[in-house]
Design a protein around this motif. Sequence first.
Motif, short mmCIF file in Angstrom:
data_model
loop_
_atom_site.label_atom_id
_atom_site.label_comp_id
_atom_site.label_asym_id
_atom_site.label_seq_id
_atom_site.Cartn_x
_atom_site.Cartn_y
_atom_site.Cartn_z
N ASP A 116 0.83 -1.23 0.00
CA ASP A 116 0.00 0.00 0.00
C ASP A 116 0.86 1.27 0.00
N HIS A 117 1.92 1.23 0.82
CA HIS A 117 2.78 2.41 0.90
C HIS A 117 3.36 2.78 -0.46
N GLY A 118 3.98 1.80 -1.12
CA GLY A 118 4.69 2.07 -2.37
C GLY A 118 3.76 2.59 -3.46
N VAL A 135 12.64 1.98 2.00
CA VAL A 135 11.48 2.31 1.16
C VAL A 135 10.81 3.64 1.54
N HIS A 136 10.97 4.07 2.78
CA HIS A 136 10.34 5.32 3.21
C HIS A 136 11.28 6.52 3.10
N ARG A 137 12.51 6.31 2.58
CA ARG A 137 13.48 7.43 2.52
C ARG A 137 12.80 8.67 1.93
N CYS A 138 13.14 9.80 2.48
CA CYS A 138 12.44 11.04 2.17
C CYS A 138 12.21 11.24 0.67
N VAL A 139 10.96 11.44 0.33
CA VAL A 139 10.60 11.61 -1.06
C VAL A 139 10.96 13.04 -1.53
C1 HEM Z 1 15.74 18.78 5.14
C2 HEM Z 1 14.54 18.45 4.82
C3 HEM Z 1 13.89 17.12 5.07
C4 HEM Z 1 14.22 16.14 5.98
C5 HEM Z 1 15.33 16.11 6.97
C6 HEM Z 1 13.24 15.06 5.81
C7 HEM Z 1 13.26 13.88 6.53
C8 HEM Z 1 12.51 12.76 6.22
C9 HEM Z 1 12.68 11.45 6.78
C10 HEM Z 1 13.69 11.08 7.84
C11 HEM Z 1 11.79 10.62 6.18
C12 HEM Z 1 11.70 9.10 6.38
C13 HEM Z 1 10.44 8.58 6.92
C14 HEM Z 1 10.52 7.17 7.44
O1 HEM Z 1 11.54 6.50 7.33
O2 HEM Z 1 9.51 6.73 8.00
C15 HEM Z 1 11.00 11.42 5.28
C16 HEM Z 1 9.94 10.98 4.52
C17 HEM Z 1 9.13 11.81 3.79
N1 HEM Z 1 9.37 13.13 3.45
FE1 HEM Z 1 10.93 14.24 4.03
N2 HEM Z 1 12.36 15.44 4.84
C18 HEM Z 1 12.71 16.67 4.34
C19 HEM Z 1 12.08 17.38 3.32
C20 HEM Z 1 10.93 16.99 2.71
C21 HEM Z 1 10.20 17.77 1.73
C22 HEM Z 1 10.62 19.13 1.17
C23 HEM Z 1 9.08 17.07 1.42
C24 HEM Z 1 7.97 17.49 0.50
C25 HEM Z 1 7.73 17.33 -0.64
C26 HEM Z 1 9.11 15.82 2.18
C27 HEM Z 1 8.16 14.83 2.15
C28 HEM Z 1 8.31 13.58 2.72
C29 HEM Z 1 7.34 12.50 2.56
C30 HEM Z 1 6.03 12.59 1.81
C31 HEM Z 1 7.86 11.39 3.24
C32 HEM Z 1 7.23 10.01 3.36
C33 HEM Z 1 7.94 9.08 2.44
C34 HEM Z 1 7.46 7.63 2.52
O3 HEM Z 1 6.91 7.20 3.53
O4 HEM Z 1 7.69 6.93 1.54
N3 HEM Z 1 10.24 15.82 2.94
N4 HEM Z 1 11.49 12.73 5.30
#
Ligand code: HEM
Length: 417
Positions: free
Chosen positions: A107-109, A365-369
């Motif tokens: 579901d996540h992917g 897989v959850h690495r920041c998108v």
């Molecule tokens: C310096 C800036 C940022 C940091 C440090 C950061 C950090 C992270 C981290 C650590 C995760 C991993 C989640 C997990 O392992 O559960 C994540 C996921 C995510 N981030 Fe970022 N983020 C940043 C910027 C952004 C931006 C600009 C967006 C917007 C578009 C964003 C959207 C997301 C989304 C939607 C996820 C979920 C991904 C998934 O579950 O597949 N992030 N972020």
Amino acid sequence: MDAHVDFDPRADAYSRPLDTIDVSVPELYRDDVYQPYFERLRREDPVHYTADSHFGPYWSVTRYKDIMTVAVNHQVFSSHWELGGVRIEDQVKGFERPSFIQMDEPDHGERRKAVSPVVAPGNLARMEGMIRERTTRVLDELPRGETFDWVKHVSVELTSRMLATLFDWPLEDRQRLMFWSDVTVCHVDTPDAPVHSEAERYAELQKMATAMKALWDERAASNAQRFDLISMMAHADATRNMDFRELLANCSLLIVGGNDTTRNSMSGGVWGLSKFPDEYRKLRENPELVPSLVSEIIRWHTPVLHLRRTALADFELGGKTIRKGDKVAMWFVSGNRDEDAIKNPHDLIVDRPRAREHISFGFGVHRCVGNRLAELQLRILWEEILKRGIEIEVMDSPKYLRSNLIHGIRELPVQIH
Ligand code: HEM
């Protein structure tokens, strides 16, 4: 554990019985005293069990390599909202938010794929000119020779505009997006939090989702090619039939993702360079170091302090047995300061070799998108600061957010010269 302003955190971290160390206490981050506790854990008990905390029992994973092991083993370490989600603080029954960060495969992917195009290289290239134009305007309008708050005038200003663009939300109404971001991440027992109960939080987020739904309906009915997050979700197979609750959850995830993290990196970088003036000088003399600076800021500040998983099976880590059902926190803020993985980890080094190998965006897989978008915004900000020869002098220490999730800087008084 209680952190008072006048106490010695190092003495406390090393003198108290190990099993009483509880790094989930939000005051540790508000008062900026957490590092010695992690230093001791990394040395003496890198996979650490806290039996008794405000958020229940949990494991702390504090070393870089162990964090990576947990993050990439998504078959064992679940993010699922039904098991509590991705924060140490469990999702409260009846108010769970089933966003895709809090789902497992497949579901996540499927859902992640629906929003990824917003940060694809072509879209980022399209946004670059606009981000630069806004950044120059904000910098040119800053007061000269008087103290002002960098957070309010620069970090919030730029990221709130970006957020409005990502959602194609009316620019003049962007403060509401920032408010909902604060509503999503706050601990409701913080005295000056924007909401004070889960019910109140959910009610505010319902208002947000209602506003988003109106835009959604308009955009779902249109065939015009648009590049905002709402249009992308409204047209993708995996997300077009989301119910109201999932819409609410994903919008609040994307608001926080696109806002808080980058906002705090913009402030954290200014604070970091003020603590390492020789590095700031090196940067001014070598502006081509900006891309490496950006990664280094994101490591050094670590905008997301921890994320949590729930074990689906017993798992051996660092000589400990994590049991099925246990809650496991990956402390990115500690992994990024792990002396065994990163040389001189407490220093901000603008030309650090392999600066991108930090842990702030997670792994697997959850690495920041949104990582490339975050880097783009920070790169442009620092390029434009250096181009203008602006020198930023920090006038006082930052005021931090009371949070064990977001490494938030609420106020940073500066002067520019
Ligand atoms: C310096 C800036 C940022 C940091 C440090 C950061 C950090 C992270 C981290 C650590 C995760 C991993 C989640 C997990 O392992 O559960 C994540 C996921 C995510 N981030 Fe970022 N983020 C940043 C910027 C952004 C931006 C600009 C967006 C917007 C578009 C964003 C959207 C997301 C989304 C939607 C996820 C979920 C991904 C998934 O579950 O597949 N992030 N972020």
